[in-house]
Design a protein around this motif. Structure first.
Motif, PDB file in Angstrom:
ATOM      1  N   ARG A   1       0.732  -1.303   0.064  1.00 35.42           N
ATOM      2  CA  ARG A   1      -0.111  -0.055  -0.039  1.00 35.42           C
ATOM      3  C   ARG A   1       0.951   1.204  -0.128  1.00 35.42           C
ATOM      4  NH1 ARG A   1      -2.254  -0.719   4.646  1.00 35.42           N
ATOM      5  NH2 ARG A   1      -0.967   0.855   5.561  1.00 35.42           N
ATOM      6  N   ARG A   2       1.775   1.150   0.909  1.00 41.62           N
ATOM      7  CA  ARG A   2       2.538   2.388   0.930  1.00 41.62           C
ATOM      8  C   ARG A   2       3.796   2.649  -0.472  1.00 41.62           C
ATOM      9  NH1 ARG A   2       3.054   5.449   5.892  1.00 41.62           N
ATOM     10  NH2 ARG A   2       1.842   4.626   7.285  1.00 41.62           N
ATOM     11  N   ALA A   3       4.099   1.480  -0.702  1.00 33.54           N
ATOM     12  CA  ALA A   3       4.787   1.425  -2.014  1.00 33.54           C
ATOM     13  C   ALA A   3       4.139   2.321  -3.297  1.00 33.54           C
ATOM     14  CB  ALA A   3       5.317   0.210  -2.474  1.00 33.54           C
ATOM     15  N   ALA A   4       2.698   1.910  -3.332  1.00 33.64           N
ATOM     16  CA  ALA A   4       1.881   2.707  -4.291  1.00 33.64           C
ATOM     17  C   ALA A   4       1.737   4.066  -4.125  1.00 33.64           C
ATOM     18  CB  ALA A   4       0.410   1.939  -4.367  1.00 33.64           C
ATOM     19  N   LYS A   5       2.201   4.338  -2.874  1.00 29.99           N
ATOM     20  CA  LYS A   5       2.125   5.941  -2.472  1.00 29.99           C
ATOM     21  C   LYS A   5       3.317   6.591  -2.674  1.00 29.99           C
ATOM     22  CE  LYS A   5      -2.150   5.472   0.140  1.00 29.99           C
ATOM     23  NZ  LYS A   5      -2.688   5.558   1.487  1.00 29.99           N
TER      24      LYS A   5
ATOM     25  N   TYR B   1       9.890   0.851   1.616  1.00 32.05           N
ATOM     26  CA  TYR B   1      10.268  -0.164   3.032  1.00 32.05           C
ATOM     27  C   TYR B   1      11.472   0.001   3.224  1.00 32.05           C
ATOM     28  CZ  TYR B   1      10.784  -3.783   6.277  1.00 32.05           C
ATOM     29  OH  TYR B   1      11.091  -4.665   7.114  1.00 32.05           O
ATOM     30  N   ALA B   2      12.028   0.355   4.387  1.00 31.76           N
ATOM     31  CA  ALA B   2      13.283   0.757   4.795  1.00 31.76           C
ATOM     32  C   ALA B   2      13.858  -0.285   5.948  1.00 31.76           C
ATOM     33  CB  ALA B   2      13.597   2.302   5.436  1.00 31.76           C
ATOM     34  N   GLY B   3      12.714  -0.954   6.854  1.00 31.69           N
ATOM     35  CA  GLY B   3      13.171  -1.992   7.572  1.00 31.69           C
ATOM     36  C   GLY B   3      12.113  -1.805   8.908  1.00 31.69           C
ATOM     37  N   TRP B   4      12.502  -2.565  10.075  1.00 33.32           N
ATOM     38  CA  TRP B   4      11.633  -2.453  11.035  1.00 33.32           C
ATOM     39  C   TRP B   4      12.309  -2.581  12.594  1.00 33.32           C
ATOM     40  CZ3 TRP B   4      11.479  -6.324  14.874  1.00 33.32           C
ATOM     41  CH2 TRP B   4      12.376  -7.558  14.393  1.00 33.32           C
TER      42      TRP B   4
ATOM     43  N   LEU C   1       6.929  -0.812  11.244  1.00 30.92           N
ATOM     44  CA  LEU C   1       7.536  -0.831   9.906  1.00 30.92           C
ATOM     45  C   LEU C   1       8.033   0.564   9.658  1.00 30.92           C
ATOM     46  CD1 LEU C   1       4.910  -2.762   7.931  1.00 30.92           C
ATOM     47  CD2 LEU C   1       6.870  -3.878   9.291  1.00 30.92           C
ATOM     48  N   ILE C   2       9.096   0.658   8.923  1.00 31.29           N
ATOM     49  CA  ILE C   2       9.718   1.933   8.541  1.00 31.29           C
ATOM     50  C   ILE C   2       9.644   2.172   7.058  1.00 31.29           C
ATOM     51  CG2 ILE C   2      11.776   3.519   8.748  1.00 31.29           C
ATOM     52  CD1 ILE C   2      12.744   1.666  10.976  1.00 31.29           C
ATOM     53  N   PHE C   3       9.267   3.433   6.762  1.00 33.09           N
ATOM     54  CA  PHE C   3       9.191   3.728   5.301  1.00 33.09           C
ATOM     55  C   PHE C   3       9.711   5.072   5.056  1.00 33.09           C
ATOM     56  CE2 PHE C   3       5.534   1.089   6.638  1.00 33.09           C
ATOM     57  CZ  PHE C   3       5.538  -0.035   5.328  1.00 33.09           C
ATOM     58  N   GLU C   4      10.244   5.306   3.937  1.00 34.78           N
ATOM     59  CA  GLU C   4      11.164   6.512   3.464  1.00 34.78           C
ATOM     60  C   GLU C   4      10.778   6.757   2.185  1.00 34.78           C
ATOM     61  OE1 GLU C   4      15.406   6.423   3.990  1.00 34.78           O
ATOM     62  OE2 GLU C   4      15.452   4.774   2.168  1.00 34.78           O
ATOM     63  N   ARG C   5      10.692   8.181   1.922  1.00 36.76           N
ATOM     64  CA  ARG C   5      10.693   8.813   0.379  1.00 36.76           C
ATOM     65  C   ARG C   5      11.449   9.973   0.575  1.00 36.76           C
ATOM     66  NH1 ARG C   5       4.344  10.263  -0.090  1.00 36.76           N
ATOM     67  NH2 ARG C   5       4.302  11.851   1.578  1.00 36.76           N
TER      68      ARG C   5
ATOM     69  N   GLU D   1      11.686  13.748   0.475  1.00 37.65           N
ATOM     70  CA  GLU D   1      10.668  14.752   0.847  1.00 37.65           C
ATOM     71  C   GLU D   1      10.222  15.756  -0.340  1.00 37.65           C
ATOM     72  OE1 GLU D   1      11.247  17.809   4.646  1.00 37.65           O
ATOM     73  OE2 GLU D   1      12.840  17.788   3.239  1.00 37.65           O
ATOM     74  N   GLY D   2       8.736  15.778   0.028  1.00 34.55           N
ATOM     75  CA  GLY D   2       8.075  16.712  -1.217  1.00 34.55           C
ATOM     76  C   GLY D   2       7.425  15.708  -2.231  1.00 34.55           C
ATOM     77  N   GLN D   3       7.721  14.321  -2.293  1.00 37.47           N
ATOM     78  CA  GLN D   3       6.858  13.466  -3.096  1.00 37.47           C
ATOM     79  C   GLN D   3       5.690  12.814  -2.407  1.00 37.47           C
ATOM     80  OE1 GLN D   3       9.554  10.014  -3.534  1.00 37.47           O
ATOM     81  NE2 GLN D   3      10.769  11.081  -5.168  1.00 37.47           N
ATOM     82  N   ALA D   4       4.653  13.521  -2.908  1.00 37.37           N
ATOM     83  CA  ALA D   4       3.235  13.179  -2.281  1.00 37.37           C
ATOM     84  C   ALA D   4       2.543  12.886  -3.567  1.00 37.37           C
ATOM     85  CB  ALA D   4       2.752  14.251  -1.572  1.00 37.37           C
TER      86      ALA D   4
END
Length: 64
Positions: free
Chosen positions: A29-33, A37-40, A55-59, A61-64
């Motif tokens: 779900r988060r990948a689609a946004k 996934y960065a780890g846990w 669960l840790i997610f990263e992207r 900044e400014g990518q929405a």
């Protein structure tokens, strides 16, 4: 600079609580946004037993 978000998943006796694939669905779900996934990390332990993970997610900044 990257931004981070965390999503808590409950664990009981080594098994994810709720649907058994909650962690996979969260990652997809988060990948689609646009999140990666960065780890846990362990989030909650009771008497030495793991009860929840984050669960840790990263992207970028400014990518929405």
């Amino acid at each position: 600079m990257p931004e981070y978000e965390f999503e808590r998943i409950a664990v009981d006796k080594g098994v994810f609580v709720g649907k058994s694939l909650d962690h996979q669905e969260s990652i997809l779900r988060r990948a689609a946004k646009g999140w990666r996934y960065a780890g846990w990390v362990p989030a909650l332990q009771v008497n030495g037993m793991l009860k929840a993970i984050d669960l840790i997610f990263e992207r970028e900044e400014g990518q929405a």
